[in-house]
Write an enzyme that holds these catalytic residues in place. Sequence first.
Site, PDB file in Angstrom:
ATOM      1  CG  HIS A 188      -2.117  -0.844   1.045  1.00 52.71           C
ATOM      2  ND1 HIS A 188      -2.324  -2.009   1.720  1.00 52.71           N
ATOM      3  CD2 HIS A 188      -3.178  -0.688   0.229  1.00 52.71           C
ATOM      4  CE1 HIS A 188      -3.470  -2.541   1.336  1.00 52.71           C
ATOM      5  NE2 HIS A 188      -4.004  -1.754   0.439  1.00 52.71           N
ATOM      6  CD  GLU A 431      -5.714 -10.593 -20.776  1.00 52.21           C
ATOM      7  OE1 GLU A 431      -4.826  -9.886 -20.275  1.00 52.21           O
ATOM      8  OE2 GLU A 431      -6.816 -10.766 -20.230  1.00 52.21           O
ATOM      9  CG  ASP A 455      -1.952 -11.400 -18.486  1.00 54.67           C
ATOM     10  OD1 ASP A 455      -1.117 -11.957 -17.756  1.00 54.67           O
ATOM     11  OD2 ASP A 455      -2.938 -10.786 -18.050  1.00 54.67           O
ATOM     12  CB  CYS A 502      -5.436  -1.663 -22.625  1.00 51.50           C
ATOM     13  SG  CYS A 502      -5.851  -3.391 -22.392  1.00 51.50           S
TER      14      CYS A 502
HETATM   15  C1  PEP Z   1      -2.509  -6.995 -19.819  1.00 56.29           C
HETATM   16  O1  PEP Z   1      -2.450  -8.183 -19.522  1.00 56.29           O
HETATM   17  O2  PEP Z   1      -1.771  -6.457 -20.666  1.00 56.29           O
HETATM   18  C2  PEP Z   1      -3.509  -6.115 -19.178  1.00 56.29           C
HETATM   19  C3  PEP Z   1      -3.722  -4.892 -19.592  1.00 56.29           C
HETATM   20  O3  PEP Z   1      -4.175  -6.602 -18.106  1.00 56.29           O
HETATM   21  P1  PEP Z   1      -3.536  -6.805 -16.642  1.00 56.29           P
HETATM   22  O4  PEP Z   1      -2.196  -6.138 -16.626  1.00 56.29           O
HETATM   23  O5  PEP Z   1      -4.504  -6.187 -15.711  1.00 56.29           O
HETATM   24  O6  PEP Z   1      -3.450  -8.287 -16.553  1.00 56.29           O
HETATM   25 MG    MG Z   2      -4.033  -9.120 -18.434  1.00 57.01          MG
END
Ligand code: PEP
Ligand code: MG
Length: 544
Positions: A188, A431, A455, A502
């Site tokens: 945190h 992903e 991922d 993303c």
């Molecule tokens: C990713 O896997 O790139 C993603 C955006 O999701 P997270 O990082 O939350 O797994």
């Molecule tokens: Mg992910």
Amino acid sequence: MTKYRGKGVYGAIAIGRISVFRRQDVQVKRIKIENPEKELARLETAKEKASSQLRDIYEKALKEVGEANAQIFEIHMMMLEDEDYNDAITEMIKGQNVNAEYAVAATSDNFAEMFASMEDSYMQARAADIHDISNRLIACLSGCENASRPSSEKVIICAEDLAPSETVSLDKDKVLAFVTALGSSNSHTAILARNMNIPAIIGLGDTFLTQITDGTIAIADGFTGEFITAPDEKTLWEYKEKQKAEEEKKKLLQELKGKENITLDGTSIDIFANIGSADNIGAVLVNDAGGIGLFRSEFLYLENSDYPTEEEQFSVYKRVLESMAPKKVIIRTLDIGADKQADYFHLEKEENPAMGLRAIRLCLSRPEIFRVQLRALYRASVYGRLGIMFPMITSTSELSEILALCEQVKKELDEEQIGYSSSTEIGIMIETPAAAMISDRLAPMVDFFSVGTNDLTQYTLACDRQNPYVERFCDTHHEAILRLIEMSAKNAHEHGAWIGICGELAADTSLTKSFLQMGIDELSVSPSFVLKVRDAVRKTDLSE
Ligand code: PEP
Ligand code: MG
């Protein structure tokens, strides 16, 4: 001059004097007492005092770092009232005729040990919280509760570790950086430092504190994790230049607010922002993002001690959609499991959790939880432009199951005469290599794709994203990943879907040109990277 290396958890550079943060150590002695009732009365008064201090800290945190981050102090207030914890202290005072300070310290050690021995990393981290509230209680019992030292100058705070309450109690205007011997990037404290925009380095190791002294000039580089004490003239000059350059860059980027994300030869792209909480909307707007490309809804679950209800979720989604309207908001459904664990899900321990029952697999295995979220999302959809995105997809059959559930939820809402927006977009995360490979089959079923490169990298290169030992084998620019993204983009467009990225790679400006060449429609990045990516887009010429 001495150099130390830790892990930067918030990128910025601080130069200033060291202030070693020392807790006002209260020596707790075991004292035999004659009158347990009197001791219990002292304990009660101290508890009231501690509780009122925590309330003040909560209010301060609420103003400075938002509701989601302030919640930890609400949890501390609850822990202070915990029946088991209080019973254990009371029993020790009465049963062993010991002073309250000793009973609190001993109970705190027992509880912390119990938390530390749990499998769940979230619960393990609670050991620090129990120590934090117990130390406060002991300080209140001993009349030593004002431990923070006033300082007239801004300083680099160096500590063994900082409890969340200590981090937020420090006067933000007097802190240049946080540097700690221990800590993890998920603590945190690290999260609070990031949200307070304060450069922070963690994990410098035990010895560094024995080697530094108050008042020494030091440099904290939150980008590289480097901490340099008593720098020589040349190093100091270099870092001052680096600091100036960073500040200049930030200032220049401000001029890009309100400007288009367009290349020199006229190709446009959307730049959206990623958030984990409704409290981050301010940062999204300040940084002029075109929308929200990823709202990691699982944080709503992680911050709670029980499943968030439909009403609770609805009000958060509504708030995000209303605040952003008419801009698009993509909310990702629950991506829990693997490194993101919440106790109350009672998930079985898995040998390979990253490849286990996480994200959409969990939702499809527990449709009663999923249904609540889908209802909340559809109900909120009338308050803005919503996209619902599903994580960790690997097959068309999973997607068909999800789409059927969505239809069922909409039918229920129709029957209950509750409105939802029929233009709500449906998308999936690309992903897993499987999703990229069958993106031609998935694209006709959805409105959009968003590539989760974090991922996708982990699964394509067989590199556990949590494992520091394989970091050097984890080449995020690996041709296999870029080919999978390109293939997904081609398939999305051939079937009338749009595609964004993303994952963290979206903010990697050395790839901006490649992404534009692939025809990526949207890049979604941390709010503070929006203008940096806009700058890169505006400097790109695809005709070259
Ligand atoms: C990713 O896997 O790139 C993603 C955006 O999701 P997270 O990082 O939350 O797994
Ligand atoms: Mg992910």
